[in-house]
Design an enzyme around this catalytic site. Structure first.
Site, PDB file in Angstrom:
ATOM      1  N   SER A  82     -10.863   3.775  -0.716  1.00 11.87           N
ATOM      2  CA  SER A  82      -9.605   4.499  -0.874  1.00 11.87           C
ATOM      3  C   SER A  82      -9.688   5.990  -0.546  1.00 11.87           C
ATOM      4  O   SER A  82      -8.660   6.611  -0.331  1.00 11.87           O
ATOM      5  CB  SER A  82      -9.079   4.313  -2.287  1.00 11.87           C
ATOM      6  OG  SER A  82      -9.974   4.876  -3.211  1.00 11.87           O
TER       7      SER A  82
ATOM      8  N   HIS B 153      -6.323  -2.329  -1.509  1.00 15.41           N
ATOM      9  CA  HIS B 153      -5.768  -1.357  -0.561  1.00 15.41           C
ATOM     10  C   HIS B 153      -5.564  -1.955   0.827  1.00 15.41           C
ATOM     11  O   HIS B 153      -4.987  -1.310   1.691  1.00 15.41           O
ATOM     12  CB  HIS B 153      -6.679  -0.134  -0.423  1.00 15.41           C
ATOM     13  CG  HIS B 153      -6.397   0.943  -1.401  1.00 15.41           C
ATOM     14  ND1 HIS B 153      -5.250   1.715  -1.351  1.00 15.41           N
ATOM     15  CD2 HIS B 153      -7.094   1.381  -2.468  1.00 15.41           C
ATOM     16  CE1 HIS B 153      -5.273   2.585  -2.344  1.00 15.41           C
ATOM     17  NE2 HIS B 153      -6.376   2.400  -3.039  1.00 15.41           N
TER      18      HIS B 153
ATOM     19  N   LYS C  68       0.404  -2.324  -5.221  1.00 21.65           N
ATOM     20  CA  LYS C  68       0.353  -1.413  -4.073  1.00 21.65           C
ATOM     21  C   LYS C  68       1.324  -1.909  -2.996  1.00 21.65           C
ATOM     22  O   LYS C  68       2.528  -1.857  -3.205  1.00 21.65           O
ATOM     23  CB  LYS C  68      -1.091  -1.262  -3.582  1.00 21.65           C
ATOM     24  CG  LYS C  68      -1.967  -0.532  -4.616  1.00 21.65           C
ATOM     25  CD  LYS C  68      -3.347  -0.171  -4.119  1.00 21.65           C
ATOM     26  CE  LYS C  68      -4.038   0.772  -5.091  1.00 21.65           C
ATOM     27  NZ  LYS C  68      -5.077   0.119  -5.898  1.00 21.65           N
TER      28      LYS C  68
HETATM   29  C1  LIG Z   1      -5.766   0.129  -7.162  1.00 23.82           C
HETATM   30  C2  LIG Z   1      -7.000  -0.683  -7.174  1.00 23.82           C
HETATM   31  C3  LIG Z   1      -7.309  -1.513  -8.251  1.00 23.82           C
HETATM   32  C4  LIG Z   1      -6.476  -1.549  -9.504  1.00 23.82           C
HETATM   33  O1  LIG Z   1      -5.249  -2.177  -9.293  1.00 23.82           O
HETATM   34  P1  LIG Z   1      -4.226  -2.319 -10.508  1.00 23.82           P
HETATM   35  O2  LIG Z   1      -3.475  -3.562 -10.228  1.00 23.82           O
HETATM   36  O3  LIG Z   1      -3.394  -1.084 -10.481  1.00 23.82           O
HETATM   37  O4  LIG Z   1      -5.038  -2.411 -11.757  1.00 23.82           O
HETATM   38  C5  LIG Z   1      -8.449  -2.298  -8.171  1.00 23.82           C
HETATM   39  N1  LIG Z   1      -9.258  -2.258  -7.095  1.00 23.82           N
HETATM   40  C6  LIG Z   1      -9.002  -1.450  -6.046  1.00 23.82           C
HETATM   41  C7  LIG Z   1      -9.922  -1.436  -4.876  1.00 23.82           C
HETATM   42  C8  LIG Z   1      -7.873  -0.635  -6.059  1.00 23.82           C
HETATM   43  O5  LIG Z   1      -7.631   0.166  -5.030  1.00 23.82           O
END
Ligand SMILES: *Cc1c(COP(=O)(O)O)cnc(C)c1O
Length: 396
Positions: free
Chosen positions: A183, A211, A242
């Site tokens: 990220s 992501h 996301k």
């Molecule tokens: C955003 C993210 C998470 C967490 O996701 P949530 O559903 O908000 O808990 C987990 N792993 C990665 C790689 C992320 O980018």
């Protein structure tokens, strides 16, 4: 007791503030979108949301959610195995499996929980988890809860992964774990090479597509699509928070027996509430929309290519990206904060990241492109970056 503890906390908080690491939250008073209104009344273009496909305020998803609110009510008041499973939950699990070309899916309240609950039920102390050094915090926490032996390889470094796989040959089962997209840089895990090494050294693979789902690959099916190994990795985790509408919820999808075991033993699944039916219904709609047309994925890919190319032409030092994340490198922490503040004055909402979120002297502004952005939004951002970049001496 609390008097002493309060003093202790106040000192710690002051230290965080003095180090310039205190996180303040900006208040938004509009729906999520390309343009948002913040509590000062200012309208800004949002370039820091994970709203990659622009679905966070999509009318069709809202309609699906409203409909389910009427047919299935607001909350489940139960975990899945007691009385928290509806036909909508089951259908979303099936749709997610279809999306990734996997066998079955299990839903969680968040991807944080999916990652927190995936390792401990599946692996024991005879086994090995071989994890990329830049994996998400939830993977790191999940691995901590598991008794398996831990091996770590430098980010996307295949020589190091090979060394770790050799070192883990005496373990019973081996699981390589990687984020699909990292990220902070926007780089994609070299899953084709990971797959080769997994075959060579007899290991399984788990990839967190949080992501990358909806973003990476021609039709947005993630890193397994990009490298043409759909359905071949054992475990995929991901989020509904996301690109997939941005509300809440996570999932693990993959081999049938793995999902079966997680339903029996995964603690965040067994001991935490079922997601609201309205969220699951919007998730189903989202998968259906993405199966009908590639419009949003195409627009996102075009937008990202356009933005990063124009920024590089303007003279910015951008990391090469295969995702919707464009890291504009500034190196200096203070500069990254000044630049983000000045960009906000210009109506561009971005965040500067610096140590410890990224390595020392690697400060940057992370731009997140969306299918919600129109060409004029991108041009406005590029112009603002150029203006502020010149003011701050980043550009000559
Ligand atoms: C955003 C993210 C998470 C967490 O996701 P949530 O559903 O908000 O808990 C987990 N792993 C990665 C790689 C992320 O980018």
């Amino acid at each position: 007791m609390y008097n002493q503890y309060q003093e202790f906390l106040q000192k710690e908080l002051t230290a965080i503030q003095e180090a310039g690491l205190f996180k303040n939250e900006r208040i938004i008073v509009s729906p999520q979108g390309a343009e948002i209104t913040i509590s000062t009344g200012q309208k800004v273009l949002n370039f820091c949301a994970n709203n990659y496909l622009g679905l966070s305020n999509n009318p069709k998803l809202k309609e699906a959610a409203k409909h389910a609110l009427d047919t299935h009510g607001y909350g489940m008041s139960s975990v899945r195995f007691i009385c928290g499973t509806t036909d909508i939950h089951k259908l979303l699990e099936k749709k997610i499996a279809e999306f990734f070309g996997t066998e079955d899916t299990i839903l969680y309240a968040a991807a944080f929980d999916a990652n927190g609950g995936v390792f401990e039920p599946l692996l024991g102390e005879e086994d090995a988890i071989i994890s990329d050094a830049l994996n998400h915090a939830s993977i790191i926490d999940g691995v901590r809860l598991c008794k398996a032996q831990r091996y770590r390889y430098a980010n996307a470094d295949m020589n190091d992964l090979e060394e770790q796989l050799k070192a883990a040959q005496s373990n019973r089962f081996r699981l390589i774990v990687t984020d699909g997209v990292f990220s902070m840089d926007g780089n994609v895990a070299p899953l084709n090479k990971i797959y080769e090494l997994a075959n060579k050294y007899n290991a399984m693979i788990m990839v967190d597509e949080s992501h990358s789902a909806g973003v990476v690959g021609h039709t947005g099916r993630g890193v397994t699509e990009l490298y043409d190994i759909k359905g071949k990795v054992e475990i995929i985790t991901g989020t509904l928070g996301k690109a997939f509408g941005g509300a809440i919820g996570g999932f693990t999808t993959g081999k049938k027996e793995i999902i079966d075991m997680l339903r029996q033993r995964s603690r965040p699944y067994l001991f935490s509430n079922s997601i609201p039916p309205l969220v699951a219904a919007a998730g189903i709609k989202m998968v259906e929309m993405m199966s009908e047309t590639n419009e949003l994925q195409d627009k996102l890919h075009e937008n990202t290519a356009y933005f990063s190319q124009k920024m590089i032409e303007a003279g910015f030092d951008c990391k090469p990206t295969q995702s919707a994340i464009v890291a504009v490198m500034l190196y200096d922490a203070k500069l990254s904060q000044q630049m983000a503040a000045k960009l906000l004055d210009e109506g561009i909402y971005v965040i500067g990241f610096y140590y410890p979120v990224v390595p020392k002297d690697q400060a940057r502004i992370r731009v997140q492109v969306s299918a919600a952005h129109e060409r004029e939004h991108l041009d406005k951002a590029i112009a603002a970056f150029t203006k502020v970049g010149k003011e701050l001496g980043v550009l000559k």
